[in-house]
Design an enzyme around this catalytic site. Structure first.
Site, PDB file in Angstrom:
ATOM      1  N   LYS A   1       0.785  -1.239   0.000  1.00 30.01           N
ATOM      2  CA  LYS A   1       0.000   0.000   0.000  1.00 30.01           C
ATOM      3  C   LYS A   1       0.823   1.299   0.000  1.00 30.01           C
ATOM      4  O   LYS A   1       0.288   2.372  -0.284  1.00 30.01           O
ATOM      5  CB  LYS A   1      -0.909   0.031   1.246  1.00 30.01           C
ATOM      6  CG  LYS A   1      -2.132  -0.837   1.123  1.00 30.01           C
ATOM      7  CD  LYS A   1      -3.241  -0.107   0.388  1.00 30.01           C
ATOM      8  CE  LYS A   1      -4.309  -1.010  -0.139  1.00 30.01           C
ATOM      9  NZ  LYS A   1      -4.074  -1.542  -1.486  1.00 30.01           N
TER      10      LYS A   1
ATOM     11  N   TYR B   1      -7.032  -4.698  -1.355  1.00 27.60           N
ATOM     12  CA  TYR B   1      -5.761  -4.881  -2.064  1.00 27.60           C
ATOM     13  C   TYR B   1      -5.748  -4.093  -3.377  1.00 27.60           C
ATOM     14  O   TYR B   1      -4.747  -3.458  -3.715  1.00 27.60           O
ATOM     15  CB  TYR B   1      -5.532  -6.368  -2.331  1.00 27.60           C
ATOM     16  CG  TYR B   1      -4.114  -6.716  -2.730  1.00 27.60           C
ATOM     17  CD1 TYR B   1      -3.203  -7.189  -1.800  1.00 27.60           C
ATOM     18  CD2 TYR B   1      -3.671  -6.586  -4.054  1.00 27.60           C
ATOM     19  CE1 TYR B   1      -1.895  -7.511  -2.153  1.00 27.60           C
ATOM     20  CE2 TYR B   1      -2.385  -6.902  -4.421  1.00 27.60           C
ATOM     21  CZ  TYR B   1      -1.490  -7.363  -3.464  1.00 27.60           C
ATOM     22  OH  TYR B   1      -0.203  -7.677  -3.838  1.00 27.60           O
TER      23      TYR B   1
HETATM   24  P1  FAD Z   1       9.998   8.119  -0.705  1.00 26.05           P
HETATM   25  O1  FAD Z   1       9.845   7.188  -1.857  1.00 26.05           O
HETATM   26  O2  FAD Z   1      10.773   7.666   0.474  1.00 26.05           O
HETATM   27  O3  FAD Z   1      10.629   9.459  -1.278  1.00 26.05           O
HETATM   28  C1  FAD Z   1      11.121  10.476  -0.443  1.00 26.05           C
HETATM   29  C2  FAD Z   1      12.242  11.208  -1.133  1.00 26.05           C
HETATM   30  O4  FAD Z   1      12.649  12.298  -0.319  1.00 26.05           O
HETATM   31  C3  FAD Z   1      13.464  10.330  -1.333  1.00 26.05           C
HETATM   32  O5  FAD Z   1      13.854  10.362  -2.697  1.00 26.05           O
HETATM   33  C4  FAD Z   1      14.508  10.934  -0.408  1.00 26.05           C
HETATM   34  O6  FAD Z   1      15.828  10.855  -0.924  1.00 26.05           O
HETATM   35  C5  FAD Z   1      14.057  12.376  -0.317  1.00 26.05           C
HETATM   36  N1  FAD Z   1      14.509  13.081   0.912  1.00 26.05           N
HETATM   37  C6  FAD Z   1      14.770  12.560   2.137  1.00 26.05           C
HETATM   38  N2  FAD Z   1      15.141  13.519   2.991  1.00 26.05           N
HETATM   39  C7  FAD Z   1      15.090  14.688   2.308  1.00 26.05           C
HETATM   40  C8  FAD Z   1      15.344  16.044   2.658  1.00 26.05           C
HETATM   41  N3  FAD Z   1      15.735  16.367   3.887  1.00 26.05           N
HETATM   42  N4  FAD Z   1      15.195  16.984   1.722  1.00 26.05           N
HETATM   43  C9  FAD Z   1      14.805  16.664   0.458  1.00 26.05           C
HETATM   44  N5  FAD Z   1      14.551  15.391   0.069  1.00 26.05           N
HETATM   45  C10 FAD Z   1      14.694  14.420   0.974  1.00 26.05           C
HETATM   46  N6  FAD Z   1       4.366   0.307  -1.735  1.00 26.05           N
HETATM   47  C11 FAD Z   1       3.382  -0.073  -2.577  1.00 26.05           C
HETATM   48  O7  FAD Z   1       2.452   0.712  -2.799  1.00 26.05           O
HETATM   49  N7  FAD Z   1       3.382  -1.287  -3.202  1.00 26.05           N
HETATM   50  C12 FAD Z   1       4.375  -2.198  -2.987  1.00 26.05           C
HETATM   51  O8  FAD Z   1       4.393  -3.269  -3.596  1.00 26.05           O
HETATM   52  C13 FAD Z   1       5.412  -1.837  -2.060  1.00 26.05           C
HETATM   53  N8  FAD Z   1       6.441  -2.678  -1.827  1.00 26.05           N
HETATM   54  C14 FAD Z   1       7.507  -2.238  -1.079  1.00 26.05           C
HETATM   55  C15 FAD Z   1       8.593  -3.085  -0.971  1.00 26.05           C
HETATM   56  C16 FAD Z   1       9.706  -2.647  -0.252  1.00 26.05           C
HETATM   57  C17 FAD Z   1      10.872  -3.562  -0.162  1.00 26.05           C
HETATM   58  C18 FAD Z   1       9.733  -1.347   0.358  1.00 26.05           C
HETATM   59  C19 FAD Z   1      10.945  -0.875   1.110  1.00 26.05           C
HETATM   60  C20 FAD Z   1       8.651  -0.510   0.215  1.00 26.05           C
HETATM   61  C21 FAD Z   1       7.539  -0.938  -0.494  1.00 26.05           C
HETATM   62  N9  FAD Z   1       6.440  -0.111  -0.679  1.00 26.05           N
HETATM   63  C22 FAD Z   1       5.392  -0.523  -1.467  1.00 26.05           C
HETATM   64  C23 FAD Z   1       6.406   1.232  -0.057  1.00 26.05           C
HETATM   65  C24 FAD Z   1       6.856   2.348  -0.997  1.00 26.05           C
HETATM   66  O9  FAD Z   1       8.115   2.073  -1.536  1.00 26.05           O
HETATM   67  C25 FAD Z   1       6.879   3.698  -0.236  1.00 26.05           C
HETATM   68  O10 FAD Z   1       5.706   3.817   0.527  1.00 26.05           O
HETATM   69  C26 FAD Z   1       6.983   4.891  -1.202  1.00 26.05           C
HETATM   70  O11 FAD Z   1       8.299   4.989  -1.714  1.00 26.05           O
HETATM   71  C27 FAD Z   1       6.628   6.222  -0.509  1.00 26.05           C
HETATM   72  O12 FAD Z   1       6.804   7.281  -1.407  1.00 26.05           O
HETATM   73  P2  FAD Z   1       7.168   8.743  -0.885  1.00 26.05           P
HETATM   74  O13 FAD Z   1       7.287   9.582  -2.100  1.00 26.05           O
HETATM   75  O14 FAD Z   1       6.237   9.138   0.177  1.00 26.05           O
HETATM   76  O15 FAD Z   1       8.578   8.582  -0.153  1.00 26.05           O
HETATM   77  C1  DHB Z   2       5.989  -6.595  -3.806  1.00 25.44           C
HETATM   78  C2  DHB Z   2       6.111  -5.918  -2.622  1.00 25.44           C
HETATM   79  C3  DHB Z   2       5.111  -5.984  -1.693  1.00 25.44           C
HETATM   80  O1  DHB Z   2       5.212  -5.314  -0.530  1.00 25.44           O
HETATM   81  C4  DHB Z   2       3.974  -6.740  -1.916  1.00 25.44           C
HETATM   82  O2  DHB Z   2       3.012  -6.820  -0.960  1.00 25.44           O
HETATM   83  C5  DHB Z   2       3.844  -7.412  -3.115  1.00 25.44           C
HETATM   84  C6  DHB Z   2       4.853  -7.340  -4.063  1.00 25.44           C
HETATM   85  C7  DHB Z   2       7.080  -6.536  -4.801  1.00 25.44           C
HETATM   86  O3  DHB Z   2       8.092  -5.900  -4.514  1.00 25.44           O
HETATM   87  O4  DHB Z   2       6.937  -7.118  -5.882  1.00 25.44           O
END
Ligand code: FAD
Ligand code: DHB
Length: 391
Positions: free
Chosen positions: A296, A384
Site C-alpha cells: 500500500k 488490495y
Molecule cells: P519516498 O519514496 O521515500 O521518497 C522520499 C524522497 O525524499 C526520497 O527520494 C529521499 O531521498 C528524499 N529526501 C529525504 N530527505 C530529504 C530532505 N531532507 N530533503 C529533500 N529530500 C529528501 N508500496 C506499494 O504501494 N506497493 C508495494 O508493492 C510496495 N512494496 C515495497 C517493498 C519494499 C521492499 C519497500 C521498502 C517498500 C515498499 N512499498 C510498497 C512502499 C513504498 O516504496 C513507499 O511507501 C513509497 O516509496 C513512498 O513514497 P514517498 O514519495 O512518500 O517517499
Molecule cells: C511486492 C512488494 C510488496 O510489498 C507486496 O506486498 C507485493 C509485491 C514486490 O516488490 O513485488
C-alpha cells in the site's frame, strides 16, 4: 528564488504532486537530497493499484507501465501446503499492476524534465523556515555547493519516513502512532523464470514468504526473518532452501537462479497527525508508513497528493483554505483503512517469535474464512486493489 509550491523529495509523492500541479498551471520546485541515478535504481515497491495506474495514464506518465507492466487479476494465498486463489477481477472487477517503483520514478522524472520542471537533485543541508507565516522557505545547498533560499506560498513535505519535514513540526503540535513488528523481510532479486502466474502470499510453519515477479527473467521474493538479520551472512543455497521450505506442498517448487540483490527491510506501522502544520503539508511516507504486506505505501503516497493537488488548485484559484483544511482528515481516512489492512495481512500471514499453537491455528482459521467465504475474499480483494481515489 520563489515558487508557489516548494516540494521536498522526488519520490512518488513529490513527483506526482508536481505533475498534477503543473497541469493546473501551478509552478513548483522539487528539492531532493539524492541524485537522479540513485533514485532511479533503488529497488522498492512492485504493486500498483488500478487507480494509481489510471492516474499516471491520465496525466501522461503511465504509457510504459501499461506496455511493460503486467496486469494481475488475483493473488494466491498459500497455507496448509495448498494454494487458494483470491479472484480480484471476479470479486470486485478490479486488478493491480506489477511495475517496479524505480521504473515509475524514471517515467515521472522523464515527464517532468520534458516539461522543463525545476528539480534540484543532490541537495544537502535542507532546512524549513517560517512554516507558521505566509512566506515559508526551503534553504538548501545545491549539488555544486551553492546555498539557496527558496521562498514559497506552501511547502509539501514529501521527503519520506526519514526526512526533515515531519520533524520540523514542533513536538507538541503532532501525535505519532507507532508500532514495530518483531520480524523483518529478507528481499531478493534473482535471475530465474517465474514460478507462478500470480503473486503468492505464503503462510507456513517456518513463517511468511512472498513470491513476486519483475519480468519474465527476473523474480522478486521475500521471506520473514529476524529484524536484525544479516543479509550477507546467507549463502544463495540457504536462501533457496528457506524459500522452498515455506512454499512446500502439492508438488509446488520455486524456479531457482542466481541472486543478484538482497536486503532486509524493517516492518513498522506509523502515522503522524495532523498532516498539516501552518503552511507545511505532509504527504506519503513522511506522514505514514505501513508494513509492506498489503503493498500500500506507494499507492497511499499517490492518493495523498491527489487530494492535496485538488486542495491547492482550489486555494490558488479562489484563496479559499477549505480544501487545505480538509486535506489531512480526508487523506487520513484512507491512511487508517490502509493501516488496518496492512496490519491485518501482516498478522494473518506472519509467525511472531512467541507464537503459540493456538495463535497458528487461529491464523489458519482466519485464512480458511478469507478464502472459503465470498465476503471474506471480497474484503481482501477490495482493499488490495484499492479504494477509489479522491477526484
Ligand atoms: P519516498 O519514496 O521515500 O521518497 C522520499 C524522497 O525524499 C526520497 O527520494 C529521499 O531521498 C528524499 N529526501 C529525504 N530527505 C530529504 C530532505 N531532507 N530533503 C529533500 N529530500 C529528501 N508500496 C506499494 O504501494 N506497493 C508495494 O508493492 C510496495 N512494496 C515495497 C517493498 C519494499 C521492499 C519497500 C521498502 C517498500 C515498499 N512499498 C510498497 C512502499 C513504498 O516504496 C513507499 O511507501 C513509497 O516509496 C513512498 O513514497 P514517498 O514519495 O512518500 O517517499
Ligand atoms: C511486492 C512488494 C510488496 O510489498 C507486496 O506486498 C507485493 C509485491 C514486490 O516488490 O513485488
Amino acid at each position: 528564488m520563489h515558487t508557489r509550491v516548494g516540494i521536498l523529495g522526488a519520490g512518488p509523492a513529490g513527483l506526482v504532486l508536481s505533475l498534477l500541479l503543473a497541469e493546473k498551471g501551478i509552478d513548483s520546485v522539487i528539492v531532493e537530497t539524492r541524485t537522479r541515478e540513485e533514485i532511479e535504481r533503488t529497488i522498492r515497491a512492485g504493486v500498483l493499484e488500478q487507480g494509481t495506474v489510471d492516474l499516471l495514464v491520465r496525466h501522461g506518465a503511465g504509457d510504459r507501465a501499461l506496455r511493460e507492466g503486467a496486469r494481475h487479476d488475483g493473488i494466491e494465498l498459500r497455507f496448509g501446503g495448498r494454494p487458494h486463489r483470491i479472484d480480484f477481477a471476479g470479486l470486485v472487477g478490479r486488478s493491480v499492476w506489477l511495475y517496479p517503483q524505480h521504473e515509475v520514478l524514471k517515467d515521472l522524472v522523464a515527464a517532468r524534465t520534458a516539461a522543463s520542471a525545476d528539480i534540484r537533485f543532490g541537495c544537502s543541508q535542507v532546512e524549513l523556515r517560517g512554516l507558521e507565516g505566509d512566506r515559508p522557505s526551503v534553504a538548501f545547498t545545491d549539488d555544486g555547493g551553492a546555498r539557496h533560499e527558496l521562498t514559497c506560498t506552501v511547502v509539501a513535505g514529501c521527503d519520506g519516513s526519514n526526512g526533515i519535514s515531519r520533524r520540523s513540526i514542533p513536538q507538541g503540535a503532532r501525535t505519532e502512532h507507532f508500532r514495530a513488528y518483531p520480524f523483518g523481510w529478507f528481499g531478493i532479486l534473482a535471475e530465474a523464470p517465474p514460478s507462478s502466474a500470480e503473486l503468492v502470499y505464503a503462510h507456513s510453519e517456518r513463517g511468511f514468504a512472498l513470491i513476486s515477479t519483475r519480468s519474465p527473467g527476473v523474480q522478486r521474493m521475500y521471506f520473514q526473518c529476524a529484524p536484525d538479520e544479516e543479509a550477507d551472512a546467507w549463502s544463495d543455497a540457504r536462501i533457496w532452501d528457506e524459500l522452498q521450505a515455506r512454499v512446500v506442498g502439492d508438488g509446488f517448487a520455486l524456479q531457482e537462479g542466481p541472486i543478484f540483490q538482497r536486503g532486509v527491510i524493517p516492518m513498522r506501522s506509523f502515522v503522524c497527525e495532523p498532516m498539516r502544520h501552518g503552511r507545511l503539508f505532509l504527504a506519503g511516507d513522511a506522514a505514514h508508513v505501513v508494513p509492506p504486506t498489503g503493498a500500500k505505501g506507494l499507492n497511499l503516497a499517490v492518493a495523498d497528493v491527489a487530494v492535496l493537488a485538488r486542495a491547492l488548485t482550489e486555494f490558488f484559484a479562489t484563496g479559499s483554505e477549505a480544501g487545505l483544511d480538509a486535506y489531512g482528515p480526508t487523506a487520513l481516512r484512507r491512511v487508517w483503512r490502509a493501516q488496518h489492512f496492512s496490519w491485518w495481512m501482516t498478522s494473518m500471514l506472519h509467525t511472531p517469535p512467541d507464537a503459540s499453537p493456538f495463535d497458528v491455528q487461529r491464523q489458519l482459521g482466519e485464512l480458511d474464512m478469507v478464502t472459503g467465504s465470498t465476503a471474506g475474499a471480497a474484503y481482501l480483494a477490495e482493499a488490495y486493489t484499492g479504494w477509489p481515489l479522491d477526484g
